[in-house]
Enzyme design. Structure first.
Site, PDB file in Angstrom:
ATOM      1  N   THR A 230       0.898  -1.094  -0.055  1.00  0.00           N
ATOM      2  CA  THR A 230       0.056   0.184  -0.097  1.00  0.00           C
ATOM      3  C   THR A 230       0.939   1.260  -0.081  1.00  0.00           C
ATOM      4  O   THR A 230       2.163   1.246   0.368  1.00  0.00           O
ATOM      5  CB  THR A 230      -0.858  -0.011   1.275  1.00  0.00           C
TER       6      THR A 230
ATOM      7  N   GLU B 251      -5.509  -2.986  -2.137  1.00  0.00           N
ATOM      8  CA  GLU B 251      -6.328  -4.119  -1.423  1.00  0.00           C
ATOM      9  C   GLU B 251      -7.318  -4.407  -2.039  1.00  0.00           C
ATOM     10  O   GLU B 251      -7.836  -5.634  -1.804  1.00  0.00           O
ATOM     11  CB  GLU B 251      -6.993  -3.445   0.010  1.00  0.00           C
TER      12      GLU B 251
ATOM     13  N   LYS C 184     -12.321  18.777  10.804  1.00  0.00           N
ATOM     14  CA  LYS C 184     -13.288  19.020  11.813  1.00  0.00           C
ATOM     15  C   LYS C 184     -13.500  20.491  12.374  1.00  0.00           C
ATOM     16  O   LYS C 184     -12.284  20.935  13.008  1.00  0.00           O
ATOM     17  CB  LYS C 184     -12.897  18.035  12.990  1.00  0.00           C
TER      18      LYS C 184
ATOM     19  N   TRP D  75     -18.033  18.407  10.303  1.00  0.00           N
ATOM     20  CA  TRP D  75     -17.219  17.804   9.537  1.00  0.00           C
ATOM     21  C   TRP D  75     -17.146  18.667   7.936  1.00  0.00           C
ATOM     22  O   TRP D  75     -18.253  18.797   7.624  1.00  0.00           O
ATOM     23  CB  TRP D  75     -17.314  16.363   9.243  1.00  0.00           C
TER      24      TRP D  75
HETATM   25  P1  AMP Z   1      -3.864   2.947  -3.642  1.00  0.00           P
HETATM   26  O1  AMP Z   1      -3.976   1.743  -2.757  1.00  0.00           O
HETATM   27  O2  AMP Z   1      -2.453   3.361  -3.672  1.00  0.00           O
HETATM   28  O3  AMP Z   1      -4.166   2.781  -4.996  1.00  0.00           O
HETATM   29  O4  AMP Z   1      -4.739   4.165  -3.052  1.00  0.00           O
HETATM   30  C1  AMP Z   1      -6.189   3.776  -2.835  1.00  0.00           C
HETATM   31  C2  AMP Z   1      -6.782   5.117  -2.452  1.00  0.00           C
HETATM   32  O5  AMP Z   1      -6.633   6.096  -3.602  1.00  0.00           O
HETATM   33  C3  AMP Z   1      -8.222   4.984  -2.197  1.00  0.00           C
HETATM   34  O6  AMP Z   1      -8.594   4.423  -0.841  1.00  0.00           O
HETATM   35  C4  AMP Z   1      -8.711   6.411  -2.521  1.00  0.00           C
HETATM   36  O7  AMP Z   1      -8.474   7.218  -1.390  1.00  0.00           O
HETATM   37  C5  AMP Z   1      -8.102   6.887  -3.740  1.00  0.00           C
HETATM   38  N1  AMP Z   1      -8.421   6.630  -4.956  1.00  0.00           N
HETATM   39  C6  AMP Z   1      -8.229   5.817  -5.865  1.00  0.00           C
HETATM   40  N2  AMP Z   1      -9.114   5.729  -6.966  1.00  0.00           N
HETATM   41  C7  AMP Z   1      -9.785   7.184  -6.820  1.00  0.00           C
HETATM   42  C8  AMP Z   1     -10.616   7.814  -7.287  1.00  0.00           C
HETATM   43  N3  AMP Z   1     -11.311   7.482  -8.634  1.00  0.00           N
HETATM   44  N4  AMP Z   1     -11.187   8.946  -6.961  1.00  0.00           N
HETATM   45  C9  AMP Z   1     -10.636   9.363  -5.487  1.00  0.00           C
HETATM   46  N5  AMP Z   1     -10.008   8.837  -4.778  1.00  0.00           N
HETATM   47  C10 AMP Z   1      -9.464   7.701  -5.538  1.00  0.00           C
END
Ligand code: AMP
Length: 530
Positions: free
Chosen positions: A171, A317, A425, A430
């Site tokens: 991650t 994930e 906050k 929020w």
């Molecule tokens: P990663 O594991 O590095 O791919 O990051 C995942 C996170 O990226 C998600 O939990 C979101 O917060 C963000 N994310 C992925 N796709 C999008 C999207 N289309 N719009 C907004 N946030 C996104």
């Protein structure tokens, strides 16, 4: 006892690999080389070389479940590693070359990677962390990789079970240390199958797919496997990721579908605006955008050029496909404004993905306003991390808790409003920073905008907006505030707008809010004193 009479052929790369050789042998794979030349090979050749790679690894003692790392750009040899490492029963671990060398070393050690396959052009990066890792062997593409393949003895490949591990990614670790996610053969095949469906990413043999999203970022969203499964022709950018280079590939290779993060498409839009007559792209070219929110304005701008952005959401994930924003036919005649609004949302889950939105254990109404945390479950969603377990990320009823805050509307479309960690906050209420960002990026003069919450003596936190203007565009703080005031209640409006040249991004294209918050730590709000 009831029983069925069907075969239990395991869902493994073995069957996909066989098909690449036997059925899809002529499908082309084109890769951009460091010298910018184009190298063309076929699925048939890649399948044969992947098998040699697997045999070479077996011969050096790589055993089932062992991890083999790659440090590579997107190109044909990386696809060979995607196939060959798992065919040996081992686990491909794609290292993110945009991370700090110390972090790469941490991740490689955490995964206990035994071997590294690295591009010759990335050796200088490898040398920066070489003394912190203990690979038994480093194979260099562009040096001894070919000899390694040629020397592979004729060993039989192992029979694989569908529950065997296939690959792993870490991650991005915006909160805490990066955590490993291990994909299985079964999860990867099912993910590929559903990704290709017409109402998902829509990939077939008629396509030329251009994965610009790095193969070290959630397996380039699984797209190389999806292409290998359905037989889509592949074009790879190699190390050349500037907008003009990407447009050169899209034009010369007749790309029909490309994939990358929003920043990438922002750059492409600017390059197209600069020389609108220069590029002849495939009409209806689809650009999958994910990893961060796609601004509605970007979708509109590309539509005017006859190019289509397809917004999708996912996470490391979740393999990653969890939501895809494709309009259903019943909305064909919906007003234009609604259609764009929906396309800019993250979308609906594809088959086999189940989602829930929860706030304090309850499901808020699907009114497009009431938000909660997004939960997800599917055969390609992680059930745990490889180490450093954090069971609180899973709900009692088997969902993964994404940490994304979202709401759902009457059409079933989900929209993300924030990460739980980025919510602001203010005075006990929020404020969703991403909603403000999305709105700001709808202003014609704004290229990018990030909103962060900073400590405030009276309100506990208040929003501050960091804004990058489009080249040659002008806009004032007062104009932006007035623009937002049309859409948001007063206490949501950022107190301050700071104009800068760039906003820091993570290695995978997300706003780096931790860095931004650190940059503004101790900020003295106008009109306040300590
Ligand atoms: P990663 O594991 O590095 O791919 O990051 C995942 C996170 O990226 C998600 O939990 C979101 O917060 C963000 N994310 C992925 N796709 C999008 C999207 N289309 N719009 C907004 N946030 C996104």
């Amino acid at each position: 006892m009831f029983s069925h009479t069907m075969m239990e052929l395991p869902l493994t790369l073995t069957t996909l690999h066989r098909r690449m050789g036997e059925v899809l042998g002529h499908v082309e794979v084109v890769s951009r080389r460091p010298d910018k030349s184009f190298h063309t090979t076929t699925f048939g050749a890649i399948a044969a070389r992947a098998e040699k790679l697997a045999r070479g690894l077996l011969a050096m003692g790589i055993a089932r479940g062992d991890r083999v790392a790659t440090l590579m750009w997107n190109h044909a040899e990386h696809l060979e590693a995607y196939l060959g490492i798992p065919l040996a029963g081992a686990v491909i671990h794609t290292l993110n070359l945009r991370l700090h060398p110390d972090d790469i070393a941490y991740i490689a050690n955490d995964a206990a990677d035994r071997v590294l396959i690295v591009d010759a052009v990335l050796l200088p990066l490898y040398e920066k962390f070489a003394d912190k890792v203990r690979f038994e062997r480093v194979i260099v593409v562009g040096r001894d990789y070919e000899a390694f393949l040629d020397a592979a003895p004729p060993l039989a490949l192992p029979a694989l079970a569908e529950s065997d591990p296939l690959g792993m990614c870490y991650t991005s670790g915006t909160t805490g240390r990066p955590k490993g996610v291990v994909y299985s053969h079964r999860s990867t095949l099912l993910h590929s199958l559903v990704s290709a469906l017409p109402d998902s990413l829509r990939l077939s043999r008629s396509d030329t797919l251009f994965p610009v999203v790095p193969m070290f970022h959630v397996n380039a969203w699984g797209l190389p496997y999806t292409a290998a499964l359905v037989g889509a022709r592949l074009a790879f950018p190699g190390p050349h990721l500037d907008p003009v280079s990407l447009l050169e590939v899209m034009e010369s290779q007749h790309v029909t579908i490309a994939a990358g993060v929003p920043t990438l498409w922002l750059g492409i839009r600017e390059a197209l605006d600069k020389e609108p007559a220069r590029w002849k792209l495939h009409p209806g070219l689809t650009m999958i955008v994910g990893g961060a929110a796609a601004p509605e304005r970007l979708i509109r701008d590309f539509d005017r050029q006859g190019l289509s952005l397809l917004h999708a959401w996912g996470m490391t994930e979740t393999s990653p496909i969890g939501l895809v924003s494709r309009l259903p036919p019943e909305l064909d005649d919906a007003p234009e404004a609604l259609r764009y609004q929906l396309r800019a949302k993250q979308g609906v889950p594809p088959p086999l993905v189940e989602i829930a939105i929860r706030k304090d254990g309850e499901t808020p109404p699907a009114d497009g306003r009431s938000s909660g945390e997004l939960l997800v479950r599917a055969p390609w969603v992680a059930a745990r991390y490889s180490s450093n377990n954090t069971p609180d990320r899973w709900s009692d009823d088997g969902y993964f808790r994404t940490g994304d805050v979202a709401h759902r509307d009457a059409h079933g479309f989900v929209q993300l409003t924030d990460r739980t960690a980025d919510l602001i906050k203010s005075g006990g209420e929020w404020i969703a920073s991403q909603e403000l960002e999305n709105a700001l990026m709808g202003h014609p003069a704004v290229r990018e905008a990030a909103v962060i919450g900073l400590a405030h003596p009276k309100w506990s936190e208040r929003p501050l907006a960091v804004v990058v203007k489009k080249p040659d565009a002008e806009v004032t703080e007062a104009e932006l505030r007035a623009y937002l005031a049309e859409k948001f209640i007063k206490f949501w409006l950022p107190d301050v707008f700071v104009f800068t040249d760039t906003i820091p991004r993570t290695s995978t294209g997300k706003f780096q809010k931790t860095t931004l918050r650190a940059q503004f730590a101790g900020y003295q709000w106008p009109g306040t004193t300590d």
